[in-house]
Enzyme design. Structure first.
Site, PDB file in Angstrom:
ATOM      1  N   ASP A  69      48.138 -25.777  -9.475  1.00  0.00           N
ATOM      2  CA  ASP A  69      47.377 -27.146  -9.763  1.00  0.00           C
ATOM      3  C   ASP A  69      45.966 -27.065 -10.209  1.00  0.00           C
ATOM      4  O   ASP A  69      45.502 -28.242 -10.824  1.00  0.00           O
ATOM      5  CB  ASP A  69      46.601 -27.350  -7.955  1.00  0.00           C
ATOM      6  CG  ASP A  69      48.664 -28.223  -7.491  1.00  0.00           C
ATOM      7  OD1 ASP A  69      49.478 -27.809  -8.510  1.00  0.00           O
ATOM      8  OD2 ASP A  69      48.750 -27.790  -6.213  1.00  0.00           O
TER       9      ASP A  69
ATOM     10  N   LYS B 177      20.421 -25.991   5.242  1.00  0.00           N
ATOM     11  CA  LYS B 177      20.042 -26.771   5.675  1.00  0.00           C
ATOM     12  C   LYS B 177      21.397 -27.509   6.065  1.00  0.00           C
ATOM     13  O   LYS B 177      22.120 -27.671   5.128  1.00  0.00           O
ATOM     14  CB  LYS B 177      18.415 -27.206   5.377  1.00  0.00           C
ATOM     15  CG  LYS B 177      17.952 -26.360   4.775  1.00  0.00           C
ATOM     16  CD  LYS B 177      16.570 -26.568   4.261  1.00  0.00           C
ATOM     17  CE  LYS B 177      15.341 -25.411   4.384  1.00  0.00           C
ATOM     18  NZ  LYS B 177      13.983 -25.797   3.789  1.00  0.00           N
TER      19      LYS B 177
ATOM     20  N   ALA C 143      40.627 -32.219   1.049  1.00  0.00           N
ATOM     21  CA  ALA C 143      40.433 -33.104   2.002  1.00  0.00           C
ATOM     22  C   ALA C 143      41.187 -32.439   3.526  1.00  0.00           C
ATOM     23  O   ALA C 143      41.074 -32.989   4.021  1.00  0.00           O
ATOM     24  CB  ALA C 143      40.312 -34.472   1.306  1.00  0.00           C
ATOM     25  N   PHE C 144      41.955 -32.429   2.677  1.00  0.00           N
ATOM     26  CA  PHE C 144      43.249 -31.813   4.489  1.00  0.00           C
ATOM     27  C   PHE C 144      43.287 -30.711   5.222  1.00  0.00           C
ATOM     28  O   PHE C 144      43.469 -31.097   5.925  1.00  0.00           O
ATOM     29  CB  PHE C 144      44.851 -31.386   3.644  1.00  0.00           C
ATOM     30  CG  PHE C 144      45.798 -31.465   4.179  1.00  0.00           C
ATOM     31  CD1 PHE C 144      46.712 -31.914   5.284  1.00  0.00           C
ATOM     32  CD2 PHE C 144      46.476 -29.975   4.537  1.00  0.00           C
ATOM     33  CE1 PHE C 144      47.263 -31.334   6.164  1.00  0.00           C
ATOM     34  CE2 PHE C 144      47.254 -29.735   5.524  1.00  0.00           C
ATOM     35  CZ  PHE C 144      47.717 -30.742   6.568  1.00  0.00           C
TER      36      PHE C 144
END
Length: 338
Positions: free
Chosen positions: A66, A152, A185-186
């Site tokens: 990918d 941070k 995201a998954f």
């Protein structure tokens, strides 16, 4: 006969690439294609569009995973040229064929025996403090805005269509397309979106807030992410894990659906649902059902077996033998649950 042009994009660090590339190029040339090989595509600077393949290119064949397909996407983003992925990586979610199927893949390309799957692209405008025009970029998978200082948090304000939804300190956020919903995201806890859904999702990363859940917006809406002036850290934006740059406090990032799409060549009519189950090797049988199936072959004291239904009820018909405790979640087949 009109000249036919093809581009082959390869992953140079995969051990088996050389043999497959040689075979693919040979077969394309036999089929009448003039072939250009691209094996080293450095990530361009954020906001800079690299030279695209020529408009007379018929197809781009990608030999890799990918990540290699995302590299190739930069070469066709400004064109209508389709990409055909031949997986030589791990999951290869965007790929259509595996490397051992290269013969059939090239044959289908040569005879135009494929369909086109148009994928939504995200467009991003980055407004630096005091800027009079934005820096523009795009993503097939995702756009991440993360803290530049690892020690941070970056302080962010989230708006949808100019309505403030939330503000929090976090490691960052991911804005994903449906195509990217099975990627970073998954892993960050976002839902899988089917490719035909016209939507974008935003997933907070380790947000220090009581309410910081994934948001999904329709294709006509826009995510606006502001790095607050008093943020403890600057931001760092990255498109598809490649094009990136630092963002100072006071920067505004706006993400919406692009007018462009990316075209993937498909050689089969496999529905996305089947592809999802196959590529992720999803355990479609739950642990309770797995326990019942195992129980159906458990021997009784008399050397007989009892049905799964009786096992589930904790009895074994007239034999009077209680069922044993079923497997616990996570202990089946040595595989983690999806």
């Amino acid at each position: 006969m009109a000249k036919r042009n093809a581009v082959v994009v390869t992953h140079t660090r995969l051990r088996q690439t050389g043999t497959v590339v040689a075979e693919a190029v040979s077969q394309l040339r036999v089929a009448g294609f003039e072939v250009t090989i691209i094996d080293n595509t450095e990530a361009p600077d954020f906001g800079v569009q690299p030279p695209c393949v020529s408009d007379d290119t018929e197809i781009v064949v990608v030999l890799g995973g990918d990540g290699t397909i995302l590299r190739a996407a930069e070469l066709v983003h400004c064109t209508q040229v389709p990409i055909l992925g031949v997986n030589m990586g791990h999951v290869g979610f965007l790929a259509e064929f595996e490397s051992f199927q290269i013969d059939e893949a090239i044959r289908r390309v040569a005879t135009h025996d494929y369909s086109i799957d148009e994928r939504m692209i995200a467009h991003v405008d980055v407004w630096l403090p005091g800027a009079t025009k934005p820096i523009e970029d795009w993503a097939l998978n995702d756009i991440t805005l993360e803290r530049a200082d690892r020690g941070k948090m970056v302080e962010l304000s989230i708006r949808v269509d100019d309505v403030e939804m939330n503000s929090f300190g976090a490691d960052g956020v991911i804005v994903s397309t449906p195509t990217g919903s099975t990627a970073y995201a998954f892993s960050a806890g976002g839902p899988v979106m089917w490719p035909n859904v016209k939507a974008l999702q935003l997933i907070p990363l380790a947000a220090h807030a009581l309410f910081a859940r994934p948001l999904i917006i329709g294709s006509g809406s826009t995510f606006t992410i502001d790095i607050l002036d008093d943020s403890m850290s600057e931001g760092w934006i990255c498109c598809d894990g490649r094009r990136q740059r630092a963002l100072p406090q006071g920067t505004r990032v706006m993400v919406r659906e692009s007018r462009d799409t990316l075209r993937l060549a498909r050689l089969s009519g496999m529905p996305f649902t089947n592809r999802l189950v196959s590529k992720f090797d999803l355990p479609v049988v739950g642990w309770r059902e797995h326990a019942r199936n195992e129980a159906s072959s458990q021997p009784l004291h008399h050397g007989h077996t009892f049905p799964a239904a009786a096992y589930a009820a904790g009895v074994a018909g007239d034999a009077g033998v209680a069922g044993t405790e079923p497997d616990k979640p996570g202990e089946r087949d040595g595989k983690a649950g999806a």
